[in-house]
Design an enzyme around this catalytic site. Structure first.
Site, PDB file in Angstrom:
ATOM      1  N   CYS A  30     -13.803   0.924   6.765  1.00  0.00           N
ATOM      2  CA  CYS A  30     -12.771   0.253   5.954  1.00  0.00           C
ATOM      3  C   CYS A  30     -12.594   0.940   4.615  1.00  0.00           C
ATOM      4  O   CYS A  30     -13.573   1.367   3.994  1.00  0.00           O
ATOM      5  CB  CYS A  30     -13.193  -1.194   5.654  1.00  0.00           C
ATOM      6  SG  CYS A  30     -13.500  -2.191   7.110  1.00  0.00           S
ATOM      7  N   SER A  31     -11.359   0.978   4.123  1.00  0.00           N
ATOM      8  CA  SER A  31     -11.161   1.296   2.711  1.00  0.00           C
ATOM      9  C   SER A  31     -11.606   0.070   1.920  1.00  0.00           C
ATOM     10  O   SER A  31     -11.749  -1.016   2.471  1.00  0.00           O
ATOM     11  CB  SER A  31      -9.697   1.631   2.436  1.00  0.00           C
ATOM     12  OG  SER A  31      -8.877   0.525   2.751  1.00  0.00           O
ATOM     13  N   CYS A  60       0.815  -1.227   0.000  1.00  0.00           N
ATOM     14  CA  CYS A  60       0.000   0.000   0.000  1.00  0.00           C
ATOM     15  C   CYS A  60       0.842   1.267   0.000  1.00  0.00           C
ATOM     16  O   CYS A  60       0.333   2.343  -0.307  1.00  0.00           O
ATOM     17  CB  CYS A  60      -0.926   0.008   1.207  1.00  0.00           C
ATOM     18  SG  CYS A  60      -1.892  -1.489   1.365  1.00  0.00           S
ATOM     19  N   ILE A 100     -12.049  -1.943  -2.190  1.00  0.00           N
ATOM     20  CA  ILE A 100     -11.328  -2.393  -3.381  1.00  0.00           C
ATOM     21  C   ILE A 100     -11.539  -1.310  -4.443  1.00  0.00           C
ATOM     22  O   ILE A 100     -12.683  -0.892  -4.669  1.00  0.00           O
ATOM     23  CB  ILE A 100     -11.899  -3.752  -3.856  1.00  0.00           C
ATOM     24  CG1 ILE A 100     -11.810  -4.799  -2.723  1.00  0.00           C
ATOM     25  CG2 ILE A 100     -11.227  -4.244  -5.125  1.00  0.00           C
ATOM     26  CD1 ILE A 100     -10.409  -5.069  -2.199  1.00  0.00           C
ATOM     27  N   HIS A 107      -8.837   3.171  -2.372  1.00  0.00           N
ATOM     28  CA  HIS A 107      -7.446   2.794  -2.082  1.00  0.00           C
ATOM     29  C   HIS A 107      -6.914   1.840  -3.143  1.00  0.00           C
ATOM     30  O   HIS A 107      -6.808   0.632  -2.911  1.00  0.00           O
ATOM     31  CB  HIS A 107      -7.397   2.166  -0.683  1.00  0.00           C
ATOM     32  CG  HIS A 107      -6.028   1.771  -0.231  1.00  0.00           C
ATOM     33  ND1 HIS A 107      -4.858   2.323  -0.739  1.00  0.00           N
ATOM     34  CD2 HIS A 107      -5.626   0.849   0.705  1.00  0.00           C
ATOM     35  CE1 HIS A 107      -3.816   1.768  -0.147  1.00  0.00           C
ATOM     36  NE2 HIS A 107      -4.243   0.868   0.723  1.00  0.00           N
TER      37      HIS A 107
HETATM   38  C1  LIG Z   1     -13.946  -4.525   3.864  1.00  0.00           C
HETATM   39  C2  LIG Z   1     -14.091  -5.553   2.769  1.00  0.00           C
HETATM   40  C3  LIG Z   1     -13.745  -6.955   3.309  1.00  0.00           C
HETATM   41  C4  LIG Z   1     -15.559  -5.515   2.293  1.00  0.00           C
HETATM   42  O1  LIG Z   1     -15.725  -6.382   1.215  1.00  0.00           O
HETATM   43  P1  LIG Z   1     -17.201  -6.907   0.842  1.00  0.00           P
HETATM   44  O2  LIG Z   1     -17.799  -7.526   2.053  1.00  0.00           O
HETATM   45  O3  LIG Z   1     -17.052  -7.722  -0.402  1.00  0.00           O
HETATM   46  O4  LIG Z   1     -18.026  -5.591   0.606  1.00  0.00           O
HETATM   47  P2  LIG Z   1     -18.346  -4.835  -0.748  1.00  0.00           P
HETATM   48  O5  LIG Z   1     -17.086  -4.332  -1.386  1.00  0.00           O
HETATM   49  O6  LIG Z   1     -19.234  -5.666  -1.582  1.00  0.00           O
HETATM   50  O7  LIG Z   1     -19.141  -3.565  -0.234  1.00  0.00           O
HETATM   51  C5  LIG Z   1     -20.446  -3.668   0.295  1.00  0.00           C
HETATM   52  C6  LIG Z   1     -21.147  -2.334   0.111  1.00  0.00           C
HETATM   53  O8  LIG Z   1     -20.514  -1.353   0.923  1.00  0.00           O
HETATM   54  C7  LIG Z   1     -20.070  -0.267   0.131  1.00  0.00           C
HETATM   55  N1  LIG Z   1     -18.780   0.204   0.688  1.00  0.00           N
HETATM   56  C8  LIG Z   1     -17.655  -0.512   0.864  1.00  0.00           C
HETATM   57  N2  LIG Z   1     -16.704   0.247   1.406  1.00  0.00           N
HETATM   58  C9  LIG Z   1     -17.233   1.468   1.572  1.00  0.00           C
HETATM   59  C10 LIG Z   1     -16.732   2.699   2.082  1.00  0.00           C
HETATM   60  N3  LIG Z   1     -15.477   2.835   2.516  1.00  0.00           N
HETATM   61  N4  LIG Z   1     -17.557   3.755   2.091  1.00  0.00           N
HETATM   62  C11 LIG Z   1     -18.823   3.661   1.635  1.00  0.00           C
HETATM   63  N5  LIG Z   1     -19.363   2.528   1.145  1.00  0.00           N
HETATM   64  C12 LIG Z   1     -18.561   1.441   1.125  1.00  0.00           C
HETATM   65  C13 LIG Z   1     -19.905  -0.850  -1.264  1.00  0.00           C
HETATM   66  O9  LIG Z   1     -20.028   0.132  -2.253  1.00  0.00           O
HETATM   67  C14 LIG Z   1     -21.057  -1.828  -1.308  1.00  0.00           C
HETATM   68  O10 LIG Z   1     -22.241  -1.108  -1.553  1.00  0.00           O
HETATM   69  P3  LIG Z   1     -23.466  -1.784  -2.395  1.00  0.00           P
HETATM   70  O11 LIG Z   1     -23.872  -2.992  -1.590  1.00  0.00           O
HETATM   71  O12 LIG Z   1     -24.492  -0.699  -2.429  1.00  0.00           O
HETATM   72  O13 LIG Z   1     -22.885  -2.128  -3.720  1.00  0.00           O
HETATM   73  C15 LIG Z   1     -13.157  -5.267   1.540  1.00  0.00           C
HETATM   74  O14 LIG Z   1     -13.526  -4.043   0.938  1.00  0.00           O
HETATM   75  C16 LIG Z   1     -11.707  -5.168   1.986  1.00  0.00           C
HETATM   76  O15 LIG Z   1     -11.031  -6.185   2.077  1.00  0.00           O
HETATM   77  N6  LIG Z   1     -11.233  -3.954   2.286  1.00  0.00           N
HETATM   78  C17 LIG Z   1      -9.872  -3.741   2.763  1.00  0.00           C
HETATM   79  C18 LIG Z   1      -8.932  -3.611   1.594  1.00  0.00           C
HETATM   80  C19 LIG Z   1      -7.532  -3.668   2.105  1.00  0.00           C
HETATM   81  O16 LIG Z   1      -7.143  -4.530   2.865  1.00  0.00           O
HETATM   82  N7  LIG Z   1      -6.691  -2.731   1.658  1.00  0.00           N
HETATM   83  C20 LIG Z   1      -5.363  -2.634   2.157  1.00  0.00           C
HETATM   84  C21 LIG Z   1      -5.408  -1.918   3.449  1.00  0.00           C
HETATM   85  S1  LIG Z   1      -3.843  -1.674   4.208  1.00  0.00           S
END
Ligand SMILES: CC(C)(COP(=O)(O)OP(=O)(O)OC[C@H]1O[C@@H](n2cnc3c(N)ncnc32)[C@H](O)[C@@H]1OP(=O)(O)O)[C@@H](O)C(=O)NCCC(=O)NCCS
Length: 392
Positions: free
Chosen positions: A211-212, A88, A214, A338
């Protein structure tokens, strides 16, 4: 020989989220946005090209990426070109690489371009890609992904300092509101504390709005040696100080208390000393809020407040417009998205705009000193401090 180095151009792809094209298209668009930001710079002047990307081999089936990306960007580097991959933090490490090359006299004008295509058709493949960034044998194989690691940090901070879920949520509401003023952000819709608390649980105490996500996206900056920078723009943004430090990789081996990131404090203090400033001098900061808890611990480790006071810092508006230091005016990773390799470069683009008074409705009044903090894993920190031409 050490020369002064400045940002002279910067731009991002137009809308972060699911990108309707390939990694090649992201690179081309980011490079064009960067050149468009400064018409005095011609592509054939670029001597160096640093490409920042975490898994192009997996998401675009492309290796040998530095010369490939240079061609996509329309430049032919003749002094230095390489790819930087530091998870990152890749973008900020790329900027430090360009800084080193220019400061040492190896090159005068270098483009740093970060690009990531994280969305691939199969969601399980996305998760597998993310699992390559943690210790494969000890963490990846057991599913110890970033959300889990940062949830453990949040639990430790709550236990040790009494930080609350509402305080975590306030980081998210601030950054979502800031993202609503940023045309390229992935999540431009403001939300309330109640919305954050009611959003989908991910790993306790983090909810999805903590959370941030994808993200596909790209960003590029151009750095120049001082004399050339003055020819290329009337408003160069100088690098005043920088440092990088790591205290470990595998979560179990990190010596710090998970609630206190002393290694970030060491990196920040070295960068402040090099810049000749104190934390209170920073007007605007782009910090790595991959999760809401990160921003709270970073306030403390960057010296904006004392250890344990990060929750109160956000709750009392100290990190918002009108407060002590405006943190994440473009919406941070939580609001803006991110795209791993692009994030640190996009943070620099924002500081570049802020210190030139070009940030539109996000403008921080009288911003003269800006700080970028990028994080890789949970214990590797990259800090760059920038100053407007008035402070050099
Ligand atoms: C948190 C996480 C597990 C969620 O994944 P998921 O359960 O598949 O969730 P989704 O991406 O399908 O998101 C679900 C909903 O929330 C929304 N959403 C997700 N993150 C959001 C945010 N930060 N702000 C607003 N809305 C958000 C999505 O748009 C989606 O909306 P929808 O249902 O209307 O389409 C995944 O995004 C993740 O792994 N994030 C961390 C990434 C990471 O590790 N980066 C490196 C960091 S050091």
């Amino acid at each position: 020989m050490t020369r002064k180095v400045a940002l002279v151009a910067g731009g991002t792809t137009s809308k972060w989220g699911v990108y309707p094209g390939t990694l090649r298209d992201i690179i081309s668009e980011a490079a064009k946005a960067c050149f468009d930001s400064n018409p005095r710079i011609k592509a054939d002047q670029i001597q160096g090209f640093i490409f920042c990307s975490v898994f192009p081999e997996r998401s675009a089936y492309q290796s040998h990426t530095a010369p490939w990306a240079a061609e996509c960007a329309g430049v032919k580097p003749n002094r230095i070109f390489c790819r930087v991959e530091n998870m990152c933090g890749s973008g900020t490490v790329g900027i430090r690489t360009a800084y080193t090359a220019i400061a040492s006299g190896l090159a005068d004008l270098v483009m740093v371009l970060g690009a990531e295509k994280m969305f691939v058709p199969n969601p399980q493949e996305i998760m597998l890609n993310m699992l390559t960034g943690v210790d494969r044998e000890w963490e990846g194989s057991t599913g110890l992904t970033a959300p889990v690691q940062f949830a453990l940090a949040a639990q430790a901070h709550m236990r040790k300092y009494g930080t609350t879920e509402e305080q975590l949520a306030l980081v998210s509401t601030k950054n979502h509101l800031n993202a609503s003023r940023n045309p390229y952000s992935q999540f431009p819709k403001p939300c309330t504390v109640a919305d954050v608390l009611a959003s989908k649980p991910v790993t306790s105490p983090l909810k999805i709005f903590d959370c941030s996500s994808i993200t596909d996206g790209g960003a590029a900056v151009i750095l120049a040696a001082e004399e050339l920078a003055k020819e290329l723009t009337d408003n160069p943004v100088y690098i005043l100080g920088t440092c990088q430090a790591a205290s470990g990789f595998n979560y179990a081996n990190i010596p710090d208390d998970w609630a206190d990131w002393d290694v970030l404090n060491q990196a920040a203090q070295t960068a402040y000393k090099m810049a000749g400033i104190k934390p209170k001098d920073v007007d605007v900061a782009e910090v790595h809020d991959c999760f809401s808890i990160s921003e709270i611990i970073e306030y403390e480790a960057l010296g904006f407040c004392l250890k344990g006071e990060g929750g109160n810092f956000v709750a009392s508006g100290c990190s918002d417009y009108g407060g002590q230091v405006v943190v994440n005016p473009r919406g941070g990773l939580i609001g803006c998205g991110h795209p791993l390799g692009a994030t640190g470069v996009a943070q620099a683009v924002e500081v570049f705009r802020q210190l030139r008074n070009e940030a539109g409705e996000r403008q921080v009044a009288n911003a003269k000193i800006g700080l970028n903090h990028n994080l890789s894993g949970i214990a590797e920190h990259h800090v760059v401090i920038y100053g407007s031409k008035e402070v050099l």
